[in-house]
Write a protein that holds these residues in place. Sequence first.
Motif, PDB file in Angstrom:
ATOM      1  N   ILE B 118      -0.544   0.394  15.341  1.00 44.66           N
ATOM      2  CA  ILE B 118      -0.675  -0.964  14.800  1.00 44.66           C
ATOM      3  C   ILE B 118       0.671  -1.571  14.730  1.00 44.66           C
ATOM      4  CG2 ILE B 118      -1.688  -2.057  12.805  1.00 44.66           C
ATOM      5  CD1 ILE B 118      -3.559   0.340  12.137  1.00 44.66           C
ATOM      6  N   TYR B 122       0.613  -6.585  11.647  1.00 46.68           N
ATOM      7  CA  TYR B 122      -1.051  -6.452  11.186  1.00 46.68           C
ATOM      8  C   TYR B 122      -1.139  -6.683   9.385  1.00 46.68           C
ATOM      9  CZ  TYR B 122      -5.793  -4.981  11.207  1.00 46.68           C
ATOM     10  OH  TYR B 122      -7.026  -4.856  10.922  1.00 46.68           O
ATOM     11  N   LEU B 135       3.994  -7.811   1.515  1.00 45.16           N
ATOM     12  CA  LEU B 135       3.356  -6.734   1.160  1.00 45.16           C
ATOM     13  C   LEU B 135       1.916  -6.975   1.498  1.00 45.16           C
ATOM     14  CD1 LEU B 135       5.267  -5.077  -1.993  1.00 45.16           C
ATOM     15  CD2 LEU B 135       4.732  -4.126   0.208  1.00 45.16           C
ATOM     16  N   HIS B 139      -6.819  -6.188   0.367  1.00 45.32           N
ATOM     17  CA  HIS B 139      -8.015  -6.864   1.522  1.00 45.32           C
ATOM     18  C   HIS B 139      -7.561  -6.217   2.961  1.00 45.32           C
ATOM     19  CE1 HIS B 139     -10.295  -9.680   3.393  1.00 45.32           C
ATOM     20  NE2 HIS B 139      -9.671  -9.648   4.185  1.00 45.32           N
ATOM     21  N   ILE B 140      -6.311  -6.428   3.068  1.00 39.73           N
ATOM     22  CA  ILE B 140      -5.793  -5.790   4.480  1.00 39.73           C
ATOM     23  C   ILE B 140      -6.003  -4.404   4.636  1.00 39.73           C
ATOM     24  CG2 ILE B 140      -3.721  -5.676   6.068  1.00 39.73           C
ATOM     25  CD1 ILE B 140      -2.944  -8.226   5.220  1.00 39.73           C
ATOM     26  N   MET B 142      -8.359  -2.848   3.578  1.00 39.97           N
ATOM     27  CA  MET B 142      -9.741  -2.615   3.451  1.00 39.97           C
ATOM     28  C   MET B 142     -10.330  -3.136   4.920  1.00 39.97           C
ATOM     29  SD  MET B 142     -11.186  -1.085   1.273  1.00 39.97           S
ATOM     30  CE  MET B 142     -10.864  -0.403  -0.202  1.00 39.97           C
ATOM     31  N   THR B 143      -9.566  -3.883   5.798  1.00 36.88           N
ATOM     32  CA  THR B 143     -10.013  -4.356   7.220  1.00 36.88           C
ATOM     33  C   THR B 143     -10.564  -2.978   7.827  1.00 36.88           C
ATOM     34  OG1 THR B 143      -7.903  -4.526   7.826  1.00 36.88           O
ATOM     35  CG2 THR B 143      -9.073  -6.364   7.511  1.00 36.88           C
ATOM     36  N   CYS B 144      -9.729  -1.875   7.659  1.00 42.96           N
ATOM     37  CA  CYS B 144     -10.166  -0.608   8.011  1.00 42.96           C
ATOM     38  C   CYS B 144     -10.960   0.425   7.215  1.00 42.96           C
ATOM     39  CB  CYS B 144      -9.018   0.270   8.843  1.00 42.96           C
ATOM     40  SG  CYS B 144      -8.266  -0.982  10.115  1.00 42.96           S
ATOM     41  N   SER B 146     -12.566  -0.073   4.709  1.00 43.11           N
ATOM     42  CA  SER B 146     -13.950  -0.257   4.070  1.00 43.11           C
ATOM     43  C   SER B 146     -14.828   0.490   4.961  1.00 43.11           C
ATOM     44  CB  SER B 146     -14.195  -1.762   4.413  1.00 43.11           C
ATOM     45  OG  SER B 146     -14.338  -2.202   5.840  1.00 43.11           O
ATOM     46  N   GLN B 147     -14.705   1.081   6.214  1.00 41.67           N
ATOM     47  CA  GLN B 147     -15.246   1.875   6.782  1.00 41.67           C
ATOM     48  C   GLN B 147     -14.806   3.393   6.904  1.00 41.67           C
ATOM     49  OE1 GLN B 147     -18.333   1.051   8.124  1.00 41.67           O
ATOM     50  NE2 GLN B 147     -18.054  -1.089   7.029  1.00 41.67           N
ATOM     51  N   LEU B 148     -13.236   3.529   7.102  1.00 44.48           N
ATOM     52  CA  LEU B 148     -12.727   4.622   7.428  1.00 44.48           C
ATOM     53  C   LEU B 148     -12.229   5.387   5.912  1.00 44.48           C
ATOM     54  CD1 LEU B 148     -10.432   3.967  10.489  1.00 44.48           C
ATOM     55  CD2 LEU B 148     -12.200   5.716  10.068  1.00 44.48           C
ATOM     56  N   GLY B 165      -9.571  -5.859  -8.832  1.00 49.06           N
ATOM     57  CA  GLY B 165      -8.521  -7.098  -8.435  1.00 49.06           C
ATOM     58  C   GLY B 165      -7.400  -7.147  -8.941  1.00 49.06           C
ATOM     59  N   PRO B 167      -3.394  -5.705  -8.195  1.00 52.74           N
ATOM     60  CA  PRO B 167      -2.696  -5.029  -6.948  1.00 52.74           C
ATOM     61  C   PRO B 167      -2.241  -3.798  -6.866  1.00 52.74           C
ATOM     62  CG  PRO B 167      -1.308  -6.600  -8.361  1.00 52.74           C
ATOM     63  CD  PRO B 167      -2.703  -6.497  -8.825  1.00 52.74           C
TER      64      PRO B 167
END
Lengths: 178, 276
Positions: B118, B122, B135, B139-140, B142-144, B146-148, B165, B167
């Motif tokens: 990566i 990214y 930093l 959310h970033i 979680m782009t992966c 959320s599934q992994l 919510g 950090p």
Amino acid sequence: MMRRYLTMLFALLALSACDEMNQQPRYDSYEESPLFRDGKSLQSAPPGTVSRNARADAEALLNRPPMTSALLERGRERFEIYCRPCHDASGYGNGTVPARGFPKPPSFHSARLRLAGPAYFVSVITDGHGVMYSYADRVAPADRWAIAAYILALQRSQSATLDALTAAERQKLAKGGS
Amino acid sequence: MFQPAQVRLSQKCWNNSEARLLEAEFRVCAGGAFARVRFSSHPHEKEHFRAKGRDVPQIFTASADTRLRAVLALLALMLIAALAFLKYQDSAYATLRDWVRHQPVPFSHEHHVGGLGIDCRYCHTSVEEDASAGLPPTHICMTCHSQLWTSAPMLAPVRQSLAEGNPLEWQRVARVPDYVYFNHSIHIQRGVACVECHGRVDKMPLMKRAKAFQMQFCLDCHRDPAPNLRPPDQVTRMDWSSWKQNSSEHEDYGRLMVKAYGIQPSKLDDCSICHR
């Protein structure tokens, strides 16, 4: 006398420890702040705030830029950063992240997505699609068109005929180059 | 101040025929009052000086020698202390080089960069336009994630951060003092590779500071930027060994780019470039 010198020596040594310029009383990005309840110095904008770029962004999102090689270059760079981990370099969906168990994305070379067109790719980047998150926070509107243009190029590349290549390129291909 | 005990000692000395005491004046403290006691020197010595026709003036007190030694010892000590301090300043301990800090999540750059390939950007999304590299917000992650690894205990703080919510509280690893105004974007745009300052993060299971970030480190490059310039579209590349091996091929690259960018190394070490 000796005691006075010693005190001075210690005072000097102690001075070297106070490095106030190193930690100045100001907030750097991401620094903690007791001023706000959530402890962040980097506060997010209050709800309803309109970005200064909002209009330019909206326009950039609506207007497809003309296809140029610069746009494609930009698109390739952004695609490699933000899409390649899942969709892989040529868009078949065999990226390293799906290899670790992320749901496999569809191939960009399916009949459906070959017909989808650039505006659709822009909308998927903007809003996300199913388990794929939105990349709107990371890919600026103009760059979304650049990525879409690059995906179109990827799609073309997979069904390109030999006739489309120049003689030199054909020679290179015959030699096993890419 | 001399204590009477010490005076007695000196007197004994004078009685000794070997003594080389010339002429000394002691102040003896008795009952709070000072009394001056004067000793004459050894008879032979005195004659020696008399013969030369001069009386020896009283310059040094008897403790002068001790004081001289004390001062010399102190100087030596200060020198040693200064050397030790300099050594300490460069040490990995003081500069935090190669030290791993405790983090809320044991994030591995080795896995994400080296393993998955990566790109730095990214997650560090503002590095090209901003002073700060950025930093990633939860959310970033979680782009992966959320599934992994959605139930991995290691990632519990990430899920909690997203749910509440709040950090994640990362501990800063690469930091310059507040009086240094480092700007990532200009370095990235000119093609100073990430690895130049951050080291091979693709080989760091846990993040650590690769360079000491002392001023000399910055100046070395600011005074001679050419060898550190790379094609900007490859800034995030980690392994430059092939570039360095074929250095003859790239000999001109840096030099020409310095010209093309209008970089003036003579001005690049002005104080105000980094301090304001």
